[in-house]
Design a protein around this motif. Sequence first.
Motif, PDB file in Angstrom:
ATOM      1  N   LEU A  67      77.051 -40.997  67.680  1.00 55.58           N
ATOM      2  CA  LEU A  67      75.897 -41.269  68.534  1.00 55.58           C
ATOM      3  C   LEU A  67      76.170 -42.407  69.495  1.00 55.58           C
ATOM      4  O   LEU A  67      75.455 -42.598  70.462  1.00 55.58           O
ATOM      5  CB  LEU A  67      74.662 -41.580  67.676  1.00 55.58           C
ATOM      6  CG  LEU A  67      74.194 -40.434  66.775  1.00 55.58           C
ATOM      7  CD1 LEU A  67      72.972 -40.864  65.970  1.00 55.58           C
ATOM      8  CD2 LEU A  67      73.890 -39.192  67.559  1.00 55.58           C
ATOM      9  N   ASP A 106      76.255 -39.012  57.449  1.00 55.21           N
ATOM     10  CA  ASP A 106      75.225 -39.724  58.211  1.00 55.21           C
ATOM     11  C   ASP A 106      75.757 -41.029  58.774  1.00 55.21           C
ATOM     12  O   ASP A 106      75.487 -41.386  59.921  1.00 55.21           O
ATOM     13  CB  ASP A 106      74.003 -40.013  57.345  1.00 55.21           C
ATOM     14  CG  ASP A 106      73.038 -38.852  57.286  1.00 55.21           C
ATOM     15  OD1 ASP A 106      73.245 -37.887  58.035  1.00 55.21           O
ATOM     16  OD2 ASP A 106      72.087 -38.928  56.498  1.00 55.21           O
ATOM     17  N   SER A 115      76.048 -41.771  62.780  1.00 51.94           N
ATOM     18  CA  SER A 115      75.290 -42.894  63.335  1.00 51.94           C
ATOM     19  C   SER A 115      76.201 -43.938  63.964  1.00 51.94           C
ATOM     20  O   SER A 115      75.914 -44.473  65.018  1.00 51.94           O
ATOM     21  CB  SER A 115      74.454 -43.561  62.242  1.00 51.94           C
ATOM     22  OG  SER A 115      73.530 -42.651  61.737  1.00 51.94           O
ATOM     23  N   GLY A 169      74.136 -39.769  72.063  1.00 53.79           N
ATOM     24  CA  GLY A 169      73.442 -38.931  71.097  1.00 53.79           C
ATOM     25  C   GLY A 169      72.241 -39.646  70.517  1.00 53.79           C
ATOM     26  O   GLY A 169      72.145 -40.868  70.567  1.00 53.79           O
ATOM     27  N   ILE A 170      71.323 -38.842  70.005  1.00 54.03           N
ATOM     28  CA  ILE A 170      70.130 -39.403  69.367  1.00 54.03           C
ATOM     29  C   ILE A 170      69.826 -38.612  68.098  1.00 54.03           C
ATOM     30  O   ILE A 170      70.244 -37.472  67.952  1.00 54.03           O
ATOM     31  CB  ILE A 170      68.901 -39.370  70.300  1.00 54.03           C
ATOM     32  CG1 ILE A 170      68.619 -37.943  70.795  1.00 54.03           C
ATOM     33  CG2 ILE A 170      69.059 -40.331  71.465  1.00 54.03           C
ATOM     34  CD1 ILE A 170      67.319 -37.788  71.558  1.00 54.03           C
ATOM     35  N   LYS A 171      69.091 -39.231  67.208  1.00 52.85           N
ATOM     36  CA  LYS A 171      68.632 -38.523  66.011  1.00 52.85           C
ATOM     37  C   LYS A 171      67.527 -37.557  66.420  1.00 52.85           C
ATOM     38  O   LYS A 171      66.828 -37.781  67.392  1.00 52.85           O
ATOM     39  CB  LYS A 171      68.119 -39.523  64.983  1.00 52.85           C
ATOM     40  CG  LYS A 171      69.227 -40.359  64.399  1.00 52.85           C
ATOM     41  CD  LYS A 171      68.730 -41.193  63.240  1.00 52.85           C
ATOM     42  CE  LYS A 171      69.864 -42.027  62.724  1.00 52.85           C
ATOM     43  NZ  LYS A 171      70.312 -41.635  61.411  1.00 52.85           N
ATOM     44  N   HIS A 172      67.408 -36.468  65.665  1.00 60.64           N
ATOM     45  CA  HIS A 172      66.380 -35.480  65.932  1.00 60.64           C
ATOM     46  C   HIS A 172      65.633 -35.188  64.636  1.00 60.64           C
ATOM     47  O   HIS A 172      66.254 -35.057  63.579  1.00 60.64           O
ATOM     48  CB  HIS A 172      66.995 -34.192  66.502  1.00 60.64           C
ATOM     49  CG  HIS A 172      65.997 -33.270  67.090  1.00 60.64           C
ATOM     50  ND1 HIS A 172      65.264 -32.402  66.322  1.00 60.64           N
ATOM     51  CD2 HIS A 172      65.592 -33.084  68.367  1.00 60.64           C
ATOM     52  CE1 HIS A 172      64.449 -31.710  67.106  1.00 60.64           C
ATOM     53  NE2 HIS A 172      64.627 -32.103  68.353  1.00 60.64           N
ATOM     54  N   HIS A 220      68.568 -32.940  62.864  1.00 52.69           N
ATOM     55  CA  HIS A 220      69.373 -34.118  62.554  1.00 52.69           C
ATOM     56  C   HIS A 220      69.799 -34.948  63.759  1.00 52.69           C
ATOM     57  O   HIS A 220      69.500 -36.111  63.839  1.00 52.69           O
ATOM     58  CB  HIS A 220      70.597 -33.751  61.718  1.00 52.69           C
ATOM     59  CG  HIS A 220      71.235 -34.946  61.086  1.00 52.69           C
ATOM     60  ND1 HIS A 220      72.237 -35.664  61.692  1.00 52.69           N
ATOM     61  CD2 HIS A 220      70.979 -35.564  59.923  1.00 52.69           C
ATOM     62  CE1 HIS A 220      72.588 -36.664  60.924  1.00 52.69           C
ATOM     63  NE2 HIS A 220      71.831 -36.626  59.820  1.00 52.69           N
ATOM     64  N   HIS A 221      70.544 -34.378  64.693  1.00 50.16           N
ATOM     65  CA  HIS A 221      70.984 -35.137  65.859  1.00 50.16           C
ATOM     66  C   HIS A 221      71.256 -34.183  67.015  1.00 50.16           C
ATOM     67  O   HIS A 221      71.454 -32.989  66.826  1.00 50.16           O
ATOM     68  CB  HIS A 221      72.232 -35.973  65.544  1.00 50.16           C
ATOM     69  CG  HIS A 221      73.455 -35.165  65.225  1.00 50.16           C
ATOM     70  ND1 HIS A 221      73.638 -34.538  64.002  1.00 50.16           N
ATOM     71  CD2 HIS A 221      74.549 -34.880  65.962  1.00 50.16           C
ATOM     72  CE1 HIS A 221      74.800 -33.915  64.006  1.00 50.16           C
ATOM     73  NE2 HIS A 221      75.376 -34.095  65.188  1.00 50.16           N
ATOM     74  N   THR A 222      71.244 -34.745  68.204  1.00 49.52           N
ATOM     75  CA  THR A 222      71.490 -33.962  69.405  1.00 49.52           C
ATOM     76  C   THR A 222      71.973 -34.905  70.506  1.00 49.52           C
ATOM     77  O   THR A 222      72.027 -36.116  70.310  1.00 49.52           O
ATOM     78  CB  THR A 222      70.214 -33.192  69.834  1.00 49.52           C
ATOM     79  OG1 THR A 222      70.568 -32.255  70.854  1.00 49.52           O
ATOM     80  CG2 THR A 222      69.117 -34.119  70.313  1.00 49.52           C
TER      81      THR A 222
END
Length: 144
Positions: free
Chosen positions: A15, A7, A11, A23-26, A30-32
């Motif tokens: 990202l 993580d 982060s 990138g962003i958290k989802h 989790h992230h995309t």
Amino acid sequence: MFFLLGDFFISKYYLKKNNQNVGIKHNVYHHTLKKNLNVVTFFGNLKYRLCTNNFGFKISCKKKDKNIKKFKYAFIGDSFTEGLGYNYENTFVGIFDKRLNKSVNLAVSSYSNAIYYSKIFNLIEEENFKFEEIILFFDNTDII
């Protein structure tokens, strides 16, 4: 502990590539990647253009219709499948898409088996995407 380090890495480094937030958290998987990107970014010494559609999937910057939800082939995996460091057209998914069309790249760097499942399930069941075939590329570190 391993997941906390993962993580932290995602982060801090993924990202935010080269001071560009791509990138962003989802909440579900989790992230995309961010939606509707058209930016020049870096992976190490590799400079490349990153474009995404309305759903945050890596696409060719030349694609016009970004709202398609029905695909013959869906590819999912981690950084190798995403084509990290390369323009979409130079990735194996981009080459495949150019020849056979109607394919989508669902991959994002640092994805894992649980995220593959969560993303595919969410896209089909909640977002009404249709895929005739899903092609999963994983490496042996996914198990770890």
